[in-house]
Design an enzyme around this catalytic site. Structure first.
Site, PDB file in Angstrom:
ATOM      1  CE  LYS A  33      93.239  65.743  47.934  1.00 39.78           C
ATOM      2  NZ  LYS A  33      91.842  65.685  47.426  1.00 39.78           N
ATOM      3  CD  GLN A  42      90.338  62.364  46.627  1.00 41.79           C
ATOM      4  OE1 GLN A  42      90.510  63.280  47.442  1.00 41.79           O
ATOM      5  NE2 GLN A  42      90.919  62.319  45.448  1.00 41.79           N
ATOM      6  CG  ASP A  66      87.918  69.618  46.884  1.00 40.35           C
ATOM      7  OD1 ASP A  66      87.354  68.568  47.225  1.00 40.35           O
ATOM      8  OD2 ASP A  66      89.123  69.679  46.598  1.00 40.35           O
TER       9      ASP A  66
HETATM   10  N1  LIG Z   1      87.756  66.132  46.122  1.00 39.36           N
HETATM   11  C1  LIG Z   1      88.644  66.122  45.119  1.00 39.36           C
HETATM   12  N2  LIG Z   1      88.756  65.039  44.332  1.00 39.36           N
HETATM   13  C2  LIG Z   1      89.655  65.060  43.298  1.00 39.36           C
HETATM   14  C3  LIG Z   1      90.475  66.165  43.072  1.00 39.36           C
HETATM   15  C4  LIG Z   1      90.311  67.305  43.913  1.00 39.36           C
HETATM   16  O1  LIG Z   1      90.961  68.358  43.722  1.00 39.36           O
HETATM   17  N3  LIG Z   1      89.388  67.228  44.911  1.00 39.36           N
HETATM   18  N4  LIG Z   1      91.453  66.149  42.096  1.00 39.36           N
HETATM   19  C5  LIG Z   1      91.818  64.871  41.464  1.00 39.36           C
HETATM   20  C6  LIG Z   1      92.782  64.028  42.248  1.00 39.36           C
HETATM   21  N5  LIG Z   1      93.755  64.719  43.074  1.00 39.36           N
HETATM   22  C7  LIG Z   1      93.324  65.238  44.268  1.00 39.36           C
HETATM   23  O2  LIG Z   1      92.389  64.765  44.865  1.00 39.36           O
HETATM   24  C8  LIG Z   1      95.141  64.650  42.820  1.00 39.36           C
HETATM   25  C9  LIG Z   1      95.643  64.067  41.667  1.00 39.36           C
HETATM   26  C10 LIG Z   1      97.030  63.945  41.494  1.00 39.36           C
HETATM   27  C11 LIG Z   1      97.896  64.392  42.486  1.00 39.36           C
HETATM   28  C12 LIG Z   1      99.369  64.232  42.379  1.00 39.36           C
HETATM   29  O3  LIG Z   1     100.114  64.681  43.237  1.00 39.36           O
HETATM   30  N6  LIG Z   1      99.842  63.509  41.352  1.00 39.36           N
HETATM   31  C13 LIG Z   1     101.256  63.217  41.281  1.00 39.36           C
HETATM   32  C14 LIG Z   1     101.459  61.713  41.125  1.00 39.36           C
HETATM   33  C15 LIG Z   1     100.882  61.030  42.338  1.00 39.36           C
HETATM   34  C16 LIG Z   1     100.883  59.511  42.105  1.00 39.36           C
HETATM   35  O4  LIG Z   1     101.917  58.892  42.399  1.00 39.36           O
HETATM   36  O5  LIG Z   1      99.853  59.032  41.598  1.00 39.36           O
HETATM   37  C17 LIG Z   1     101.877  63.936  40.091  1.00 39.36           C
HETATM   38  O6  LIG Z   1     101.098  64.230  39.124  1.00 39.36           O
HETATM   39  O7  LIG Z   1     103.079  64.191  40.150  1.00 39.36           O
HETATM   40  C18 LIG Z   1      97.404  64.987  43.615  1.00 39.36           C
HETATM   41  C19 LIG Z   1      96.025  65.097  43.798  1.00 39.36           C
HETATM   42  C20 LIG Z   1      90.556  64.051  41.266  1.00 39.36           C
HETATM   43  N7  LIG Z   1      89.790  63.964  42.504  1.00 39.36           N
END
Ligand SMILES: Nc1nc2c(c(=O)[nH]1)N[C@@H](CN(C=O)c1ccc(C(=O)N[C@@H](CCC(=O)O)C(=O)O)cc1)CN2
Ligand SMILES: [Mg+2]
Length: 281
Positions: A52, A96, A119
């Site tokens: 982020k 988060q 969010d």
């Molecule tokens: N406050 C928040 N917490 C959480 C959220 C959110 O939207 N707001 N969502 C999820 C986690 N998340 C963002 O925070 C999130 C999860 C996965 C990815 C992502 O880019 N995944 C990649 C792999 C990344 C890696 O190497 O692990 C992919 O799927 O290609 C981004 C954001 C829960 N918490």
């Protein structure tokens, strides 16, 4: 052979679009800054928080990161949120998730100024989504809509089955698909005939949190399959809620894990941050 829905490419496109837009807003004297609060040191959360911050830097907005120890009290967190709510230069705030067990996530989310809730988790923003009014929409569901639209996948009139009813994905996802005129079925842990319902889906969105749970016998030939899950094995290999190799030959389009929905969450968070520039006087 399913069309691969490339979230990595589309999220990069969106961030480039936002980078250009931010430059224009900054020429007009507008600024934005995202405050990200992480409590504890969950490794996955640290990856997302880092991504982020990098995204903010890439599109040209400010980012303030607060890394609090696991033992931070709920009162201390609420005090920090109050401070950030009052800071004019902070236009977006996110905490988060997940938070440590001693904290009430709903109470913490309610403490964020809805106007800075990028969010889209605050009840005021969720309520706005329910009744079709303006507000921040949660990033993962918004990212899925964007993936479908940018791949010219028809939503209107289609039967969409959402597997899972979480506050941050399942429920807002169902509402967004409804807003796009899909016919929506939401399934959950009390659904008895899950397989039969999933097999009726033109668009199957899986946010169940169970590693590779959805196998070929849950999928109708030609369905669009969106995998929201993210799981790591002992070798740090990522997988989703869908058994990709089994389902991919059946689907007309499918998102991979990694590289599908995940990166879109970050891109749509950036869009929500830029939204604060569009509507500030
Ligand atoms: N406050 C928040 N917490 C959480 C959220 C959110 O939207 N707001 N969502 C999820 C986690 N998340 C963002 O925070 C999130 C999860 C996965 C990815 C992502 O880019 N995944 C990649 C792999 C990344 C890696 O190497 O692990 C992919 O799927 O290609 C981004 C954001 C829960 N918490
Ligand atoms: Mg709770």
């Amino acid at each position: 052979m399913a069309k691969l829905i490339d979230g990595k490419r589309i999220s990069a496109e969106i961030k480039d679009e936002l980078k250009r837009e931010v430059a224009e807003w900054k020429e007009k004297g507008k600024e934005a800054a995202l405050a990200v609060i992480q409590v504890g040191n969950d490794p996955a959360s640290s990856v997302y928080v880092r991504n982020k911050k990098r995204a903010c830097e890439y599109i040209g907005i400010g980012s303030l990161n607060y890394e609090l120890p696991e033992e931070t009290t709920e009162a201390e967190l609420l005090d920090l949120i109050a401070e950030l709510n009052a800071k004019k230069e902070v236009s977006g705030i996110l905490v988060q998730l997940p938070l440590p067990k001693h904290m009430d996530e709903d109470k913490v989310i309610r403490a964020i100024d809805p106007a800075k809730d990028v969010d889209g988790f605050h009840p005021q923003n969720v309520g706005a989504l329910v009744i079709g009014q303006k507000g921040f929409v949660s990033c993962t569901p918004a990212g899925i809509i964007e993936l479908l639209k940018r791949n010219d996948i028809e939503i209107d009139g289609k039967h969409c089955v959402v597997v899972g009813r979480s506050n941050i994905v399942g429920k807002p996802m169902a509402l967004l698909m409804l807003r796009e005129n899909a016919t929506v079925t939401v399934t959950h842990s009390h659904t008895t005939n899950l397989k039969e319902i999933c097999k009726q889906a033109d668009i199957l969105i899986v946010a169940i949190g169970k590693n590779q749970f959805i196998t070929a016998d849950y999928v109708k030939e030609g369905a669009v399959v969106i995998d929201v899950g993210i799981h790591r094995d002992e070798n740090n290999k990522l997988s989703g809620d869908v058994k990709f190799d089994e389902v991919e030959p059946l689907a007309s389009a499918i998102t991979p894990v990694p590289g599908g929905v995940g990166p879109m969450t970050i891109a749509m968070l950036m869009n929500n941050c830029v939204e604060t520039m569009r509507y500030t006087i």
